[in-house]
Write a protein that holds these residues in place. Structure first.
Motif, mmCIF file in Angstrom:
data_model
loop_
_atom_site.group_PDB
_atom_site.id
_atom_site.type_symbol
_atom_site.label_atom_id
_atom_site.label_comp_id
_atom_site.label_asym_id
_atom_site.label_seq_id
_atom_site.Cartn_x
_atom_site.Cartn_y
_atom_site.Cartn_z
ATOM 1 N N GLU A 184 -35.966 -26.845 -44.158
ATOM 2 C CA GLU A 184 -35.085 -27.982 -44.393
ATOM 3 C C GLU A 184 -35.900 -29.278 -44.438
ATOM 4 O OE1 GLU A 184 -31.110 -28.013 -42.411
ATOM 5 O OE2 GLU A 184 -31.989 -29.803 -41.509
ATOM 6 N N VAL A 185 -35.618 -30.149 -45.426
ATOM 7 C CA VAL A 185 -36.360 -31.405 -45.540
ATOM 8 C C VAL A 185 -35.413 -32.602 -45.418
ATOM 9 C CG1 VAL A 185 -37.847 -32.822 -46.997
ATOM 10 C CG2 VAL A 185 -38.018 -30.322 -47.095
ATOM 11 N N PRO A 186 -35.546 -33.353 -44.325
ATOM 12 C CA PRO A 186 -34.741 -34.571 -44.241
ATOM 13 C C PRO A 186 -35.380 -35.702 -45.057
ATOM 14 C CG PRO A 186 -35.989 -34.238 -42.211
ATOM 15 C CD PRO A 186 -36.362 -33.129 -43.138
ATOM 16 N N ILE A 187 -34.543 -36.467 -45.761
ATOM 17 C CA ILE A 187 -35.007 -37.665 -46.454
ATOM 18 C C ILE A 187 -34.355 -38.834 -45.736
ATOM 19 C CG2 ILE A 187 -35.100 -38.889 -48.658
ATOM 20 C CD1 ILE A 187 -34.326 -36.250 -49.994
ATOM 21 N N GLN A 188 -35.183 -39.779 -45.266
ATOM 22 C CA GLN A 188 -34.615 -40.895 -44.523
ATOM 23 C C GLN A 188 -35.056 -42.220 -45.114
ATOM 24 O OE1 GLN A 188 -36.624 -39.276 -41.160
ATOM 25 N NE2 GLN A 188 -34.720 -39.220 -39.970
ATOM 26 N N ALA A 189 -34.188 -43.207 -44.965
ATOM 27 C CA ALA A 189 -34.584 -44.579 -45.300
ATOM 28 C C ALA A 189 -34.623 -45.330 -43.987
ATOM 29 C CB ALA A 189 -33.586 -45.214 -46.247
ATOM 30 N N ALA A 190 -35.650 -46.137 -43.769
ATOM 31 C CA ALA A 190 -35.801 -46.787 -42.470
ATOM 32 C C ALA A 190 -36.281 -48.232 -42.615
ATOM 33 C CB ALA A 190 -36.804 -46.009 -41.622
ATOM 34 N N GLY B 25 -31.688 -48.096 -49.628
ATOM 35 C CA GLY B 25 -32.024 -46.884 -48.887
ATOM 36 C C GLY B 25 -31.184 -45.687 -49.302
ATOM 37 N N THR B 26 -29.866 -45.865 -49.392
ATOM 38 C CA THR B 26 -29.017 -44.728 -49.755
ATOM 39 C C THR B 26 -29.264 -44.305 -51.204
ATOM 40 O OG1 THR B 26 -27.288 -46.375 -50.066
ATOM 41 C CG2 THR B 26 -27.051 -44.944 -48.182
ATOM 42 N N MET B 27 -29.490 -45.292 -52.067
ATOM 43 C CA MET B 27 -29.721 -44.968 -53.476
ATOM 44 C C MET B 27 -30.988 -44.118 -53.632
ATOM 45 S SD MET B 27 -31.609 -46.390 -56.345
ATOM 46 C CE MET B 27 -32.139 -47.947 -55.715
ATOM 47 N N ALA C 197 -32.581 -42.313 -51.278
ATOM 48 C CA ALA C 197 -32.464 -41.028 -50.593
ATOM 49 C C ALA C 197 -31.677 -40.038 -51.449
ATOM 50 C CB ALA C 197 -31.795 -41.214 -49.228
ATOM 51 N N GLU C 198 -30.610 -40.530 -52.059
ATOM 52 C CA GLU C 198 -29.779 -39.674 -52.894
ATOM 53 C C GLU C 198 -30.537 -39.206 -54.126
ATOM 54 O OE1 GLU C 198 -25.772 -40.947 -54.559
ATOM 55 O OE2 GLU C 198 -25.690 -41.476 -52.414
ATOM 56 N N ARG C 199 -31.236 -40.163 -54.711
ATOM 57 C CA ARG C 199 -32.002 -39.862 -55.910
ATOM 58 C C ARG C 199 -33.040 -38.765 -55.629
ATOM 59 N NH1 ARG C 199 -34.532 -45.130 -58.624
ATOM 60 N NH2 ARG C 199 -32.479 -45.741 -59.364
ATOM 61 N N LEU C 200 -33.742 -38.905 -54.507
ATOM 62 C CA LEU C 200 -34.788 -37.937 -54.173
ATOM 63 C C LEU C 200 -34.208 -36.567 -53.838
ATOM 64 C CD1 LEU C 200 -37.276 -40.194 -52.206
ATOM 65 C CD2 LEU C 200 -37.633 -39.132 -54.427
ATOM 66 N N ARG C 201 -33.033 -36.564 -53.195
ATOM 67 C CA ARG C 201 -32.416 -35.275 -52.872
ATOM 68 C C ARG C 201 -32.161 -34.483 -54.150
ATOM 69 N NH1 ARG C 201 -27.380 -33.725 -53.099
ATOM 70 N NH2 ARG C 201 -26.553 -35.842 -53.023
ATOM 71 N N LYS C 202 -31.770 -35.193 -55.201
ATOM 72 C CA LYS C 202 -31.492 -34.503 -56.461
ATOM 73 C C LYS C 202 -32.769 -34.084 -57.174
ATOM 74 C CE LYS C 202 -27.131 -36.850 -57.221
ATOM 75 N NZ LYS C 202 -26.776 -38.207 -57.622
ATOM 76 N N LEU C 203 -33.863 -34.818 -56.943
ATOM 77 C CA LEU C 203 -35.084 -34.592 -57.718
ATOM 78 C C LEU C 203 -36.056 -33.596 -57.089
ATOM 79 C CD1 LEU C 203 -35.768 -38.282 -58.791
ATOM 80 C CD2 LEU C 203 -35.275 -36.386 -60.342
#
Ligand code: GTP
Length: 597
Positions: free
Chosen positions: A527-533, A510-512, A514-520
């Motif tokens: 504001e766009v939240p990216i969440q893993a659930a 999940g963290t991997m 979310a982080e990847r998408l934030r950069k891409l």
């Protein structure tokens, strides 16, 4: 040819131990291929095979060989060397009485040497042990002859030493094939029974079926019948590959050859099936026909949505020559229209996607490969088969099971600790450990297939400097503590990123992601939240901060044509955007996130 003068054999070897090169030399030395026509890897017909130096489809070839004033027909049946194609190897072995066990004299026994040897022994084949590449300075035939002899029984002196490259020892090997391999036996008066060990699609001739006659005989113009389906076809041509196809008057007991019926679809002529005649059909099929089962699934989506129809056509065409490929239409919120495809393994997946790109000029996105999960639902108690994480029956999970494999890893003893750690981290259970020689060890693990399909092999290679080899076979389903992790963009699920993982790895996945998408994903107006659930529970969160992207501000008061150009450019860019809710995501971001770049 009378069966007493026939010898049917195959070469079994670990990948790169020189099977194709040795086959080339045999073709040359027996005169089956003239010097003028000789080219490297004569038998590997597909471009991809030749480029990658791997054999995908097996082929049969007949070579004449004289010994003691008699001429023998040597039928060599080439077998694929990769773990994905084990089923084809076992069918090819069943068509032979003997096998050359070929081992690189600078490498020794590897995982596929063993796996194929076990298959050969199960088929009661006579084994001729051979060390290859003795011309290499690093070759150590003394050492590896001992290793081979102790593996199969016998004396190190009986292990032949050859070089497929220079041709040393190859004549002696051909003599030994005649002397040691038993002639085929069968009942020539019985109804015809021929085993299909390969079936290939040829654009000009339709399906070419390779068979080994067990009993009876077949001749041209006869109606043949497939025993698994009862389907009937007229035999248009029958012949032997030598290695170019040569039509013949028929095939008798023990002979190996090809059949052409004008059929256009390999599914009508399945590897492992028994061919008989419609006039005098046999009652019992030969043992051993099973449908190859896909093990790995992935979604294939055209990057340009308008290529969808072309993709369907291309898959239909590939299916004609590859019965093990399965696919069905699927839609994804993020990626649009595509197909869910099933493959025998990762190499098979790579070959198919490469053929789609190369032969059909298609640009595709491939979603992360998934294995087959079986979910027992808590409400209805039925078992649901899941090959696409987005079809996971959320909220109704009783228990989940995943496919397991028995893996055998061969490696130098110095790496045992490192490899054990790797297997442990992939949830493997050690089944056993055995020393093959002073330095070489075999580790046997029961390990989830899902842990092997990603980067296991690459990891194994890099942690052992390339010295470890791997082979595995399915060992059934096993219950595990698995969960589905979803990735949400502003509260919207992005189906292409959902993944079924072990609970212990859910957080890191999940963290991997979310982080990847934030950069891409580029900043938006909001504001766009990216969440893993996992279900409704959020396990990771990243945020893409808002910007006000006012491109016109730059040309404040400037001239109008410049403004228009800028606006047009922006429109161009938009075409390659996909909308997830209100969020614009560039197509490239999906591709990059899925490929892990
Ligand atoms: P797959 O078809 O993928 O299973 O591989 P293979 O076992 O057929 O191996 P191939 O014949 O392609 O040979 C692998 C590599 O070893 C090639 O680079 C060959 O040139 C080399 N090679 C094969 N035989 C010999 C040999 O006798 N001596 C030397 N020096 N090199 C060899």
């Amino acid at each position: 040819t009378p069966s007493a003068q026939i010898r049917n054999f195959c070469i079994i070897a670990h990948i790169d131990h020189g099977k194709s090169t040795l086959a080339d030399r045999m073709l040359q030395i027996t005169g089956a291929v003239s010097e003028r026509d000789m080219r490297a890897q004569y038998l590997d017909r597909m471009d991809i095979e030749r480029e990658r130096g791997i054999t995908i489809k097996s082929q049969a070839v007949r070579m004449p060989w004289e010994l003691g004033g008699e001429t023998f027909a040597l039928n060599m049946i080439d077998t694929p060397g990769h773990v994905d194609f084990t089923y084809e190897v076992s069918r090819s072995l069943a068509a032979c009485e003997g096998a050359i066990l070929l081992v690189d004299a600078a490498q020794g026994i590897e995982a596929q040497t063993l796996a194929n040897l076990y298959l050969a022994l199960e088929n009661d084949l006579h084994i001729i042990p051979v060390l290859n590449k003795i011309d290499l300075p690093a070759a150590d035939p003394e050492k590896y002859a001992k290793e081979l002899a102790s593996l199969i029984g016998g004396k190190p002196e009986d292990v032949l030493r050859v070089s497929g490259k220079t041709g040393v020892g190859v004549q002696e090997l051909l003599d030994r094939l005649v002397q040691e391999i038993p002639a085929p036996r069968g009942d020539s008066d019985a109804p015809a029974r021929a085993m299909i060990f390969d079936s290939v699609y040829d654009a000009y001739r339709g399906v070419v079926t390779y068979v080994r006659m067990i009993d009876g005989s077949l001749s041209p113009r006869e109606r043949i019948q497939m025993m698994s389906t009862g389907a009937n076809h007229e035999l248009l041509e029958i012949g032997v590959s030598s290695p170019e196809p040569i039509p013949s008057k028929g095939l008798g007991v023990g002979e190996v050859g090809y059949l052409i019926t004008g059929v256009k679809d390999v599914r009508l002529s399945k590897v492992g099936d028994t061919v008989t005649t419609a006039r005098k059909p046999a009652t019992d099929a030969l043992p051993g026909y099973t449908d190859p089962k896909p093990m790995v699934f992935s979604g294939l989506y055209p990057i340009d949505g308008s290529d969808y129809a072309e993709l369907r056509e291309a898959l239909d065409k590939l299916k004609l020559s590859d019965a093990s490929l399965v696919y069905e239409p699927e839609t994804s919120v993020a990626l649009g229209f595509g197909f869910r495809c099933g493959f025998l393994g990762l190499l098979h997946l790579e070959i198919i996607t490469e053929r789609l790109a190369r032969e059909f000029d298609l640009d595709l996105i491939t979603t992360a490969p998934s294995v087959i999960y079986e979910v027992l639902t808590s409400d209805t108690g039925e078992t649901v088969t899941v090959t696409n994480p987005s079809e996971y029956p959320d909220g109704r999970i009783g228990s989940v099971s995943e496919p397991m494999v028995k893996a055998a890893i061969l490696l130098p003893k110095d790496y045992v600790g490192t490899v054990m750690e790797l297997c442990q981290s992939r949830r493997g259970t050690l089944l056993g450990m055995e020393y093959f020689s002073e330095e070489r060890v075999e580790l046997r693990y029961n390990i989830p297939l899902g842990e092997i399909v990603f980067d296991f092999f690459d990891q194994l290679k890099s942690k052992t400097q390339g010295y470890a080899s791997l082979d595995y076979e399915p060992s059934g389903q096993q219950e595990a503590d698995l969960v589905k992790v979803d990735i949400l963009l502003q509260g919207e699920k992005v189906d292409a990123f959902s993944s079924i993982v072990h609970r212990d790895k859910a957080y890191s996945y999940g963290t991997m992601m979310a982080e990847r998408l934030r950069k891409l994903i580029p900043r938006q107006q909001f504001e766009v939240p990216i969440q893993a659930a996992i279900g409704a529970r959020i396990i990771a969160r990243e945020t893409i901060r808002a910007i006000r992207k006012d491109v016109l501000a730059k040309c404040y008061g400037g001239d109008i044509t410049r403004k228009r150009k800028l606006l047009e450019k922006q429109k161009e860019g938009k075409k390659r955007m996909k909308m997830v809710g209100r969020v614009e995501v560039p197509q490239e971001a999906f591709i990059a996130a899925l490929s892990g770049d």
